[in-house]
Design a protein around this motif. Structure first.
Motif, PDB file in Angstrom:
ATOM      1  N   HIS A   1     -31.021 -30.842 -35.329  1.00  0.00           N
ATOM      2  CA  HIS A   1     -31.711 -31.399 -34.157  1.00  0.00           C
ATOM      3  C   HIS A   1     -30.760 -31.560 -32.975  1.00  0.00           C
ATOM      4  O   HIS A   1     -31.141 -31.326 -31.829  1.00  0.00           O
ATOM      5  CB  HIS A   1     -32.375 -32.729 -34.496  1.00  0.00           C
ATOM      6  N   THR A   2     -29.515 -31.934 -33.255  1.00  0.00           N
ATOM      7  CA  THR A   2     -28.527 -32.067 -32.190  1.00  0.00           C
ATOM      8  C   THR A   2     -28.260 -30.706 -31.555  1.00  0.00           C
ATOM      9  O   THR A   2     -28.229 -30.583 -30.318  1.00  0.00           O
ATOM     10  CB  THR A   2     -27.225 -32.687 -32.729  1.00  0.00           C
ATOM     11  N   GLY A   3     -28.104 -29.691 -32.373  1.00  0.00           N
ATOM     12  CA  GLY A   3     -27.904 -28.341 -31.857  1.00  0.00           C
ATOM     13  C   GLY A   3     -29.089 -27.863 -31.024  1.00  0.00           C
ATOM     14  O   GLY A   3     -28.912 -27.251 -29.966  1.00  0.00           O
ATOM     15  N   GLN A   4     -30.293 -28.160 -31.497  1.00  0.00           N
ATOM     16  CA  GLN A   4     -31.496 -27.784 -30.744  1.00  0.00           C
ATOM     17  C   GLN A   4     -31.527 -28.483 -29.392  1.00  0.00           C
ATOM     18  O   GLN A   4     -31.832 -27.857 -28.373  1.00  0.00           O
ATOM     19  CB  GLN A   4     -32.756 -28.141 -31.539  1.00  0.00           C
ATOM     20  N   LEU A   5     -31.205 -29.778 -29.385  1.00  0.00           N
ATOM     21  CA  LEU A   5     -31.234 -30.522 -28.126  1.00  0.00           C
ATOM     22  C   LEU A   5     -30.193 -29.988 -27.147  1.00  0.00           C
ATOM     23  O   LEU A   5     -30.479 -29.855 -25.946  1.00  0.00           O
ATOM     24  CB  LEU A   5     -31.037 -32.019 -28.376  1.00  0.00           C
ATOM     25  N   ILE A   6     -29.022 -29.657 -27.643  1.00  0.00           N
ATOM     26  CA  ILE A   6     -27.980 -29.079 -26.774  1.00  0.00           C
ATOM     27  C   ILE A   6     -28.476 -27.770 -26.160  1.00  0.00           C
ATOM     28  O   ILE A   6     -28.363 -27.547 -24.950  1.00  0.00           O
ATOM     29  CB  ILE A   6     -26.672 -28.868 -27.562  1.00  0.00           C
ATOM     30  N   GLU A   7     -29.052 -26.911 -26.993  1.00  0.00           N
ATOM     31  CA  GLU A   7     -29.554 -25.620 -26.514  1.00  0.00           C
ATOM     32  C   GLU A   7     -30.698 -25.806 -25.509  1.00  0.00           C
ATOM     33  O   GLU A   7     -30.716 -25.173 -24.448  1.00  0.00           O
ATOM     34  CB  GLU A   7     -30.034 -24.789 -27.701  1.00  0.00           C
ATOM     35  N   LEU A   8     -31.625 -26.688 -25.832  1.00  0.00           N
ATOM     36  CA  LEU A   8     -32.765 -26.919 -24.941  1.00  0.00           C
ATOM     37  C   LEU A   8     -32.322 -27.561 -23.622  1.00  0.00           C
ATOM     38  O   LEU A   8     -32.871 -27.240 -22.559  1.00  0.00           O
ATOM     39  CB  LEU A   8     -33.808 -27.800 -25.635  1.00  0.00           C
ATOM     40  N   THR A   9     -31.333 -28.430 -23.679  1.00  0.00           N
ATOM     41  CA  THR A   9     -30.810 -29.046 -22.456  1.00  0.00           C
ATOM     42  C   THR A   9     -30.195 -27.978 -21.562  1.00  0.00           C
ATOM     43  O   THR A   9     -30.384 -27.988 -20.340  1.00  0.00           O
ATOM     44  CB  THR A   9     -29.777 -30.141 -22.800  1.00  0.00           C
ATOM     45  N   ALA A  10     -29.472 -27.044 -22.166  1.00  0.00           N
ATOM     46  CA  ALA A  10     -28.901 -25.939 -21.385  1.00  0.00           C
ATOM     47  C   ALA A  10     -30.010 -25.109 -20.742  1.00  0.00           C
ATOM     48  O   ALA A  10     -29.928 -24.760 -19.560  1.00  0.00           O
ATOM     49  CB  ALA A  10     -28.018 -25.071 -22.279  1.00  0.00           C
ATOM     50  N   TYR A  11     -31.072 -24.826 -21.501  1.00  0.00           N
ATOM     51  CA  TYR A  11     -32.209 -24.079 -20.943  1.00  0.00           C
ATOM     52  C   TYR A  11     -32.843 -24.823 -19.777  1.00  0.00           C
ATOM     53  O   TYR A  11     -33.259 -24.218 -18.790  1.00  0.00           O
ATOM     54  CB  TYR A  11     -33.290 -23.840 -21.998  1.00  0.00           C
ATOM     55  N   SER A  12     -32.929 -26.137 -19.895  1.00  0.00           N
ATOM     56  CA  SER A  12     -33.592 -26.920 -18.842  1.00  0.00           C
ATOM     57  C   SER A  12     -32.839 -26.840 -17.522  1.00  0.00           C
ATOM     58  O   SER A  12     -33.426 -27.085 -16.466  1.00  0.00           O
ATOM     59  CB  SER A  12     -33.742 -28.383 -19.266  1.00  0.00           C
ATOM     60  N   ARG A  13     -31.566 -26.485 -17.571  1.00  0.00           N
ATOM     61  CA  ARG A  13     -30.746 -26.404 -16.360  1.00  0.00           C
ATOM     62  C   ARG A  13     -30.738 -25.003 -15.747  1.00  0.00           C
ATOM     63  O   ARG A  13     -30.235 -24.811 -14.650  1.00  0.00           O
ATOM     64  CB  ARG A  13     -29.325 -26.845 -16.680  1.00  0.00           C
TER      65      ARG A  13
END
Length: 106
Positions: A23-35
């Motif tokens: 879940h931490t890895g997913q959140l990191i990846e999704l946060t990068a996408y959001s930017r």
């Protein structure tokens, strides 16, 4: 904690730690996408929902790991009864026994 749960705790801890990492890895990846300008190909609303799901997964697994370290893992947070090992094997982060969980959803 019953002997059965005690014997399964190490395996459940491993599962919870992997879930936390995933879940931490997913959140990191999704946060990068959001930017990114195109949100990594995601609709902004979908991206926000996916991020919230990842955050909830982090909170659930971290909470279960905390309960393990406190010695309260496997105890229902509502009635104080024991959560069956079979339920914890299906949902390692479970906070409630099935009857109390059903009452939570009503």
């Amino acid at each position: 904690m019953t002997d059965t749960l005690r014997s399964r705790t190490a395996a459940l801890r491993d599962i919870l730690e992997r879930q936390f990492q995933t879940h931490t890895g997913q959140l990191i990846e999704l946060t990068a996408y959001s930017r990114e300008p195109g949100h990594g190909g995601h609709d902004p609303d979908t991206l926000r929902a996916l991020m919230e799901t990842a955050r909830q997964g982090i909170a659930d697994s971290a909470g279960a790991l905390r309960r393990m370290s406190e010695g309260t893992y496997g105890c229902c947070e509502s009635c104080g009864g024991e959560i069956p090992v079979a339920r914890l094997e299906i949902r390692p982060s479970a906070r409630y026994c099935v009857p109390c969980q059903e009452r939570q959803h009503r």
